[in-house]
Design an enzyme around this catalytic site. Structure first.
Site, PDB file in Angstrom:
ATOM      1  CG  ASN A  42      45.149  37.551  43.193  1.00 37.19           C
ATOM      2  OD1 ASN A  42      45.384  38.227  44.079  1.00 37.19           O
ATOM      3  ND2 ASN A  42      45.848  37.185  42.100  1.00 37.19           N
ATOM      4  CD  GLU A  44      46.998  33.122  40.987  1.00 38.32           C
ATOM      5  OE1 GLU A  44      47.908  32.333  41.029  1.00 38.32           O
ATOM      6  OE2 GLU A  44      47.129  34.091  40.308  1.00 38.32           O
ATOM      7  CB  CYS A  53      39.631  38.922  40.084  1.00 39.57           C
ATOM      8  SG  CYS A  53      39.977  38.386  38.385  1.00 39.57           S
ATOM      9  CD  GLU A  55      39.370  43.428  40.449  1.00 39.31           C
ATOM     10  OE1 GLU A  55      39.842  42.294  40.980  1.00 39.31           O
ATOM     11  OE2 GLU A  55      40.012  44.033  39.525  1.00 39.31           O
ATOM     12  CB  CYS A  85      39.440  40.785  34.473  1.00 34.17           C
ATOM     13  SG  CYS A  85      38.162  39.991  35.366  1.00 34.17           S
ATOM     14  CB  CYS A  88      36.144  42.016  37.978  1.00 32.77           C
ATOM     15  SG  CYS A  88      36.741  40.650  38.911  1.00 32.77           S
TER      16      CYS A  88
END
Ligand code: THU
Length: 130
Positions: A42, A44, A53, A55, A85, A88
């Protein structure tokens, strides 16, 4: 490629996670049908909504390198088992509706799902070969 090998790759990627705001680091390893693996972590941002994310980082790396047929994804968020999530899941469904998703804790516990069970009735404009 075994799930343990995918786990090692995901854990290495997780160490590169940029997560100064949540403090929650995630690693992913995406296996394609020819045996190539794409890792992700991830990333940010101070503008929180721009966070990507692990993924999706793995999927976008793969697509940008010419790979789009995926068979397995392993993700790890550390101590606890996490599942991808919703955003994703939808991105994964675009390329790999038949994907197997392995959610792993760092202690070695693994739970395996089908993407189809994590995101039933996903939105699609067209049917894509899995
Ligand atoms: N995150 C992921 O990378 N993957 C998931 O499946 C869930 C959440 C990241 C986004 C954010 O950087 C942090 O975890 C906390 O939500």
């Amino acid at each position: 490629m075994t799930d343990l090998e995918l786990m090692k790759i995901a854990q290495e990627a997780r160490e590169h996670a940029y997560a100064p705001y949540s403090g929650f680091k995630v690693g992913a390893a995406l296996l394609d049908r020819s045996g190539r693996v794409f890792s992700g972590c991830n990333v940010e941002n101070a503008s929180f909504g721009l966070t990507v994310c692990a993924e999706r980082v793995a999927v976008f790396k793969a697509i940008s390198e010419g790979s789009s047929q995926f068979s397995r994804l392993l993700i790890t968020g550390g101590e606890d088992i996490i599942t991808p999530c919703g955003a994703c899941r939808q991105v994964l469904a675009e390329f790999a509706p038949d994907l197997v998703v392995i959610c792993a804790s760092e202690s070695g516990m693994m739970i395996q799902y089908e993407l189809k069970e994590l995101l039933p009735q996903s939105f699609a404009l067209r049917q894509r070969e899995a």
